[in-house]
Design an enzyme around this catalytic site. Structure first.
Site, mmCIF file in Angstrom:
data_model
loop_
_atom_site.group_PDB
_atom_site.id
_atom_site.type_symbol
_atom_site.label_atom_id
_atom_site.label_comp_id
_atom_site.label_asym_id
_atom_site.label_seq_id
_atom_site.Cartn_x
_atom_site.Cartn_y
_atom_site.Cartn_z
ATOM 1 N NE ARG A 215 22.929 -36.345 73.948
ATOM 2 C CZ ARG A 215 22.456 -35.164 74.305
ATOM 3 N NH1 ARG A 215 22.408 -34.840 75.571
ATOM 4 N NH2 ARG A 215 22.032 -34.308 73.407
ATOM 5 C CD GLU B 196 17.724 -39.265 78.913
ATOM 6 O OE1 GLU B 196 17.150 -38.319 78.318
ATOM 7 O OE2 GLU B 196 18.876 -39.164 79.350
ATOM 8 C CG HIS C 236 18.326 -35.091 79.630
ATOM 9 N ND1 HIS C 236 18.571 -35.896 78.532
ATOM 10 C CD2 HIS C 236 19.114 -34.002 79.464
ATOM 11 C CE1 HIS C 236 19.462 -35.312 77.735
ATOM 12 N NE2 HIS C 236 19.798 -34.151 78.286
ATOM 13 C CB SER D 161 21.925 -31.016 84.558
ATOM 14 O OG SER D 161 22.270 -31.311 83.216
#
Length: 360
Positions: free
Chosen positions: A255, A284, A303, A305
């Site tokens: 995070r 984000e 974000h 992955s």
């Protein structure tokens, strides 16, 4: 004991509990509110067993007052704390993510609602992504792409990853998958978890958070795959980066708030770190004018992955399986311990120990 009495069961028991003054409807199908601007796939499979209402953030508060269950499809939303009703509300909240930090606000923690997450969907994709980042930095793929764009032919030697040491922080399924894949590439992997386990069936020894500073001077790679809790917020700061060997690299797939970003940037500028990769950030989407975009040696991805082709269907399938349990009054999968902030994984026949959940 029914779900209305803090159990993990479904609407049949909840309707019975309504006669005890808990306010659940006894004649209608359960109302499942879906938070998200996009329609999740496959939910038509339960349209004969539930009333589905998809809402965006502006209509969330109104919808929650009547909801029996909530599917947080937009798992990056910050709208839930303000929208959660003072009384009543969903008795089951499922999020289409592994991390549950955005659900751990006081009103939901005080409520009888059971929280479940999407553990089981993200582990392997994230592990593959981390391996890709490690190889990309070791083989200087960003430098190769830069030279290709400028049509520059410059032969260079690159690094081997086999035999280097990686410290993976996060002993849940995601961290363990990362450690497993990096180990397959020949890295010597040390796993760090919330609590130490001297006899781990897979990794031999798992270190506790308190041991992390002592492990860093020998680490070539530091990978963050931990959940966001009070204990892990701002964990990766100037103090930890200063303990890392010069030329080491850092990867965060946990995070954003796990990392003090200014301290990471300073470590890169000073040459303490040779490179870093952030798939998660404090803000984000990252604004176009953020200075992080242009930090030398820093790879930024949005974000992503965990997100592979078919991942939305996988998330929907997991929710539908849990809905079937809920509707039948059976125990739910992936129940979050509200006091810990993640899903404790119990002792399995193969000897898998209690671990914390990772984040995505």
């Amino acid at each position: 004991m029914s779900i209305g009495s803090k159990d993990r069961h479904g609407p049949d028991q909840a309707r019975i509990a309504a006669t005890e003054g808990l306010g659940m409807r006894t004649t209608e199908l359960p109302l499942v509110v879906v938070l998200g601007e996009q329609e999740p796939p496959l939910l038509d499979r339960i349209k004969d067993r539930a009333r589905l209402r998809r809402v965006g953030e502006p209509h969330l508060a109104d919808a929650l007052r009547a909801a029996d269950a909530l599917l947080v499809w937009d798992f990056l939303t910050d709208a839930l704390p303000a929208a959660w009703p003072e009384e009543g509300g969903p008795r089951w909240v499922h999020t289409a993510s592994a991390g549950v930090d955005k659900l751990l606000f006081p009103a939901l923690l005080r409520s009888d609602a059971v929280i479940t997450n999407s553990r089981g969907v993200f582990e392997e994709p994230i592990a593959e992504y981390v391996a890709g980042l490690v190889l990309a930095m070791a083989k200087d793929l960003p430098g190769t792409l830069d030279r290709q764009r400028s049509r520059t032919w410059q032969h260079r030697a690159t690094e081997r990853v086999a035999g280097t040491r990686a410290v993976v922080v996060g002993g849940g399924p995601i961290g363990r998958a990362v450690a497993r894949v990096l180990g397959a590439l020949g890295l010597r992997v040390t796993l760090v978890s919330r609590r130490a386990r001297p006899h781990d069936a897979e990794f031999g020894r798992v270190h506790g958070f308190g041991e992390l500073p002592g492990l860093l001077p020998e680490a070539d790679w530091l990978v963050s795959a931990a959940p966001l809790t009070d204990e892990t917020a701002d964990l990766f700061d100037a103090t930890l980066f200063a303990r890392m060997k010069r030329g080491a690299r850092f990867v965060n797939v946990g995070r954003g708030p796990l990392v003090v970003e200014d301290d990471l940037v300073a470590a890169l500028h000073e040459g303490r770190l040779a490179g870093a990769a952030l798939d998660v950030l404090r803000q984000e989407p990252l604004p176009a004018d953020s200075p992080l975009w242009s930090v030398p040696g820093l790879l930024i991805s949005p974000h992503m992955s965990a997100d592979t082709h078919g991942w939305l269907e996988d998330l929907a399938e997991l929710f539908l399986a849990n809905f079937a349990c809920w509707a039948a009054g059976r125990p739910l999968r992936n129940v979050v311990d509200k006091t810990l902030g993640y899903v404790p994984v119990g002792e399995a026949p193969g000897g898998t120990p209690h671990t914390e959940e990772g984040s995505s």
